[in-house]
Design a protein around this motif. Structure first.
Motif, PDB file in Angstrom:
ATOM      1  N   GLN A  15       0.833  -1.204   0.000  1.00  0.00           N
ATOM      2  CA  GLN A  15       0.000   0.000   0.000  1.00  0.00           C
ATOM      3  C   GLN A  15       0.864   1.249   0.000  1.00  0.00           C
ATOM      4  O   GLN A  15       0.977   1.913   1.037  1.00  0.00           O
ATOM      5  N   PRO A  16       1.474   1.657  -1.076  1.00  0.00           N
ATOM      6  CA  PRO A  16       1.481   1.060  -2.411  1.00  0.00           C
ATOM      7  C   PRO A  16       2.714   0.169  -2.607  1.00  0.00           C
ATOM      8  O   PRO A  16       3.639   0.170  -1.797  1.00  0.00           O
ATOM      9  N   PHE A  17       2.716  -0.542  -3.733  1.00  0.00           N
ATOM     10  CA  PHE A  17       3.882  -1.307  -4.161  1.00  0.00           C
ATOM     11  C   PHE A  17       4.959  -0.298  -4.544  1.00  0.00           C
ATOM     12  O   PHE A  17       4.696   0.647  -5.275  1.00  0.00           O
ATOM     13  N   HIS A  18       6.185  -0.478  -4.023  1.00  0.00           N
ATOM     14  CA  HIS A  18       7.255   0.494  -4.265  1.00  0.00           C
ATOM     15  C   HIS A  18       8.578  -0.213  -4.565  1.00  0.00           C
ATOM     16  O   HIS A  18       8.630  -1.456  -4.611  1.00  0.00           O
ATOM     17  N   THR A  19       9.634   0.559  -4.757  1.00  0.00           N
ATOM     18  CA  THR A  19      10.930  -0.020  -5.149  1.00  0.00           C
ATOM     19  C   THR A  19      11.500  -0.955  -4.091  1.00  0.00           C
ATOM     20  O   THR A  19      12.225  -1.888  -4.436  1.00  0.00           O
ATOM     21  N   GLY A  20      11.187  -0.734  -2.828  1.00  0.00           N
ATOM     22  CA  GLY A  20      11.623  -1.668  -1.790  1.00  0.00           C
ATOM     23  C   GLY A  20      10.990  -3.031  -1.986  1.00  0.00           C
ATOM     24  O   GLY A  20      11.649  -4.073  -1.849  1.00  0.00           O
ATOM     25  N   HIS A  21       9.702  -3.037  -2.317  1.00  0.00           N
ATOM     26  CA  HIS A  21       9.015  -4.302  -2.618  1.00  0.00           C
ATOM     27  C   HIS A  21       9.629  -4.955  -3.851  1.00  0.00           C
ATOM     28  O   HIS A  21       9.826  -6.173  -3.889  1.00  0.00           O
ATOM     29  N   LEU A  22       9.921  -4.151  -4.867  1.00  0.00           N
ATOM     30  CA  LEU A  22      10.530  -4.687  -6.081  1.00  0.00           C
ATOM     31  C   LEU A  22      11.882  -5.315  -5.782  1.00  0.00           C
ATOM     32  O   LEU A  22      12.220  -6.365  -6.332  1.00  0.00           O
ATOM     33  N   ASP A  23      12.644  -4.717  -4.878  1.00  0.00           N
ATOM     34  CA  ASP A  23      13.923  -5.313  -4.464  1.00  0.00           C
ATOM     35  C   ASP A  23      13.715  -6.699  -3.859  1.00  0.00           C
ATOM     36  O   ASP A  23      14.483  -7.631  -4.119  1.00  0.00           O
ATOM     37  N   VAL A  24      12.655  -6.851  -3.054  1.00  0.00           N
ATOM     38  CA  VAL A  24      12.347  -8.155  -2.449  1.00  0.00           C
ATOM     39  C   VAL A  24      11.963  -9.154  -3.533  1.00  0.00           C
ATOM     40  O   VAL A  24      12.413 -10.309  -3.519  1.00  0.00           O
ATOM     41  N   VAL A  25      11.145  -8.727  -4.494  1.00  0.00           N
ATOM     42  CA  VAL A  25      10.746  -9.589  -5.609  1.00  0.00           C
ATOM     43  C   VAL A  25      11.988 -10.091  -6.347  1.00  0.00           C
ATOM     44  O   VAL A  25      12.135 -11.288  -6.610  1.00  0.00           O
ATOM     45  N   GLU A  26      12.892  -9.187  -6.675  1.00  0.00           N
ATOM     46  CA  GLU A  26      14.100  -9.569  -7.412  1.00  0.00           C
ATOM     47  C   GLU A  26      14.993 -10.490  -6.593  1.00  0.00           C
ATOM     48  O   GLU A  26      15.532 -11.469  -7.117  1.00  0.00           O
ATOM     49  N   SER A  27      15.118 -10.227  -5.297  1.00  0.00           N
ATOM     50  CA  SER A  27      15.906 -11.094  -4.420  1.00  0.00           C
ATOM     51  C   SER A  27      15.286 -12.485  -4.335  1.00  0.00           C
ATOM     52  O   SER A  27      15.993 -13.497  -4.395  1.00  0.00           O
ATOM     53  N   GLY A 115      10.817 -11.868   3.190  1.00  0.00           N
ATOM     54  CA  GLY A 115      10.270 -10.673   3.812  1.00  0.00           C
ATOM     55  C   GLY A 115      11.313  -9.918   4.592  1.00  0.00           C
ATOM     56  O   GLY A 115      12.445 -10.379   4.773  1.00  0.00           O
ATOM     57  N   LEU A 116      10.913  -8.759   5.051  1.00  0.00           N
ATOM     58  CA  LEU A 116      11.751  -7.860   5.821  1.00  0.00           C
ATOM     59  C   LEU A 116      11.331  -7.940   7.276  1.00  0.00           C
ATOM     60  O   LEU A 116      10.173  -7.687   7.604  1.00  0.00           O
ATOM     61  N   GLU A 117      12.265  -8.319   8.141  1.00  0.00           N
ATOM     62  CA  GLU A 117      11.982  -8.343   9.575  1.00  0.00           C
ATOM     63  C   GLU A 117      12.227  -6.937  10.105  1.00  0.00           C
ATOM     64  O   GLU A 117      13.338  -6.585  10.451  1.00  0.00           O
ATOM     65  N   LYS A 118      11.131  -6.121  10.155  1.00  0.00           N
ATOM     66  CA  LYS A 118      11.306  -4.719  10.519  1.00  0.00           C
ATOM     67  C   LYS A 118      10.811  -4.382  11.920  1.00  0.00           C
ATOM     68  O   LYS A 118      11.356  -3.523  12.569  1.00  0.00           O
ATOM     69  N   PRO A 138      16.472  -4.008   4.509  1.00  0.00           N
ATOM     70  CA  PRO A 138      15.610  -2.927   4.021  1.00  0.00           C
ATOM     71  C   PRO A 138      16.247  -2.219   2.830  1.00  0.00           C
ATOM     72  O   PRO A 138      17.467  -2.124   2.723  1.00  0.00           O
ATOM     73  N   SER A 139      15.413  -1.730   1.936  1.00  0.00           N
ATOM     74  CA  SER A 139      15.884  -0.924   0.805  1.00  0.00           C
ATOM     75  C   SER A 139      16.004   0.515   1.268  1.00  0.00           C
ATOM     76  O   SER A 139      15.140   1.016   1.990  1.00  0.00           O
ATOM     77  N   ILE A 146      13.090   2.806   2.632  1.00  0.00           N
ATOM     78  CA  ILE A 146      11.922   3.011   1.772  1.00  0.00           C
ATOM     79  C   ILE A 146      10.727   2.362   2.463  1.00  0.00           C
ATOM     80  O   ILE A 146      10.767   1.190   2.818  1.00  0.00           O
ATOM     81  N   SER A 147       9.668   3.146   2.630  1.00  0.00           N
ATOM     82  CA  SER A 147       8.523   2.689   3.409  1.00  0.00           C
ATOM     83  C   SER A 147       7.220   3.152   2.772  1.00  0.00           C
ATOM     84  O   SER A 147       7.066   4.326   2.439  1.00  0.00           O
ATOM     85  N   ALA A 148       6.276   2.229   2.650  1.00  0.00           N
ATOM     86  CA  ALA A 148       4.955   2.590   2.131  1.00  0.00           C
ATOM     87  C   ALA A 148       4.256   3.552   3.080  1.00  0.00           C
ATOM     88  O   ALA A 148       3.494   4.416   2.642  1.00  0.00           O
ATOM     89  N   THR A 149       4.518   3.428   4.384  1.00  0.00           N
ATOM     90  CA  THR A 149       3.911   4.348   5.348  1.00  0.00           C
ATOM     91  C   THR A 149       4.311   5.782   5.042  1.00  0.00           C
ATOM     92  O   THR A 149       3.473   6.686   5.047  1.00  0.00           O
ATOM     93  N   ALA A 150       5.583   6.006   4.742  1.00  0.00           N
ATOM     94  CA  ALA A 150       6.055   7.356   4.419  1.00  0.00           C
ATOM     95  C   ALA A 150       5.372   7.880   3.151  1.00  0.00           C
ATOM     96  O   ALA A 150       4.989   9.049   3.083  1.00  0.00           O
ATOM     97  N   PHE A 151       5.209   7.001   2.154  1.00  0.00           N
ATOM     98  CA  PHE A 151       4.513   7.419   0.931  1.00  0.00           C
ATOM     99  C   PHE A 151       3.062   7.813   1.229  1.00  0.00           C
ATOM    100  O   PHE A 151       2.565   8.819   0.742  1.00  0.00           O
ATOM    101  N   ARG A 152       2.384   6.998   2.031  1.00  0.00           N
ATOM    102  CA  ARG A 152       0.986   7.302   2.352  1.00  0.00           C
ATOM    103  C   ARG A 152       0.877   8.587   3.159  1.00  0.00           C
ATOM    104  O   ARG A 152      -0.016   9.402   2.931  1.00  0.00           O
ATOM    105  N   GLU A 153       1.773   8.776   4.117  1.00  0.00           N
ATOM    106  CA  GLU A 153       1.740  10.005   4.910  1.00  0.00           C
ATOM    107  C   GLU A 153       1.963  11.226   4.028  1.00  0.00           C
ATOM    108  O   GLU A 153       1.299  12.256   4.202  1.00  0.00           O
ATOM    109  N   ALA A 154       2.878  11.126   3.077  1.00  0.00           N
ATOM    110  CA  ALA A 154       3.102  12.237   2.154  1.00  0.00           C
ATOM    111  C   ALA A 154       1.873  12.482   1.291  1.00  0.00           C
ATOM    112  O   ALA A 154       1.480  13.627   1.053  1.00  0.00           O
ATOM    113  N   LEU A 155       1.231  11.414   0.844  1.00  0.00           N
ATOM    114  CA  LEU A 155       0.056  11.519  -0.001  1.00  0.00           C
ATOM    115  C   LEU A 155      -1.133  12.151   0.731  1.00  0.00           C
ATOM    116  O   LEU A 155      -1.804  13.028   0.212  1.00  0.00           O
TER     117      LEU A 155
END
Length: 163
Positions: A15-27, A115-118, A138-139, A146-155
């Motif tokens: 929420q939303p899909f971002h480059t950090g998620h893409l890094d996990v997909v590629e890994s 996954g990311l143990e955050k 983490p990316s 990189i965090s979806a929370t930060a993106f949502r807060e900015a939005l």
């Protein structure tokens, strides 16, 4: 004798899909033959924490992973607030259904949970002891995770991402 297939499983709300998620997909796909992404909070109403529908998020994922050559599937994951046992059952059921649909033999399929143990919200990574666990770092962008929370807060709250 059948070749062993490695299925990576990546659980998130995206929420939303971002480059950090893409890094996990590629890994994940660097170590697996295919990937199943379980999209959490799929049936929740829109809110600042869940602004995008399941279909919108899967569209983001498809768009972001167009160049990936290995198979990526997405399935909705039902929330079961305060019932971790039911949630783990939902995860296992979704993985089993995907394997059946993809023609994967459970005897010849190794499941790799990525996954990311955050924080405390990541404790689910330890709830599947028969699966291999691949914890990813983490990316980062500049000095920030990189965090979806930060993106949502900015939005929604006009905060500067990373500030």
């Amino acid at each position: 004798m059948s070749k062993m297939h490695t299925l990576a499983v990546f659980i998130g709300r995206f929420q939303p899909f971002h480059t950090g998620h893409l890094d996990v997909v590629e890994s994940a796909l660097a170590q697996a033959d295919s990937l199943l992404m379980l999209v959490g909070s799929s049936y929740r109403p829109r809110s600042w924490k869940n602004p995008f529908t399941y279909n919108e998020r899967t569209a983001f994922i498809r768009e972001s992973t167009q160049g990936v050559t290995k198979p990526i599937a997405t399935l909705p994951l039902v929330d079961t607030l305060y019932n971790d046992r039911a949630w783990t059952t939902n995860v296992r059921t979704a993985v089993t259904l995907h394997m059946r649909k993809a023609g994967l033999n459970p005897v010849h399929t190794q499941i790799l949970l990525v996954g990311l143990e955050k924080d405390k919200s990541s404790q689910y990574l330890n709830w599947f002891p028969s699966w291999l666990l691949k914890s990813v770092p983490p990316s980062m962008h500049a000095a920030d995770v990189i965090s979806a929370t930060a993106f949502r807060e900015a939005l929604f709250f006009n905060d500067v991402v990373g500030a």
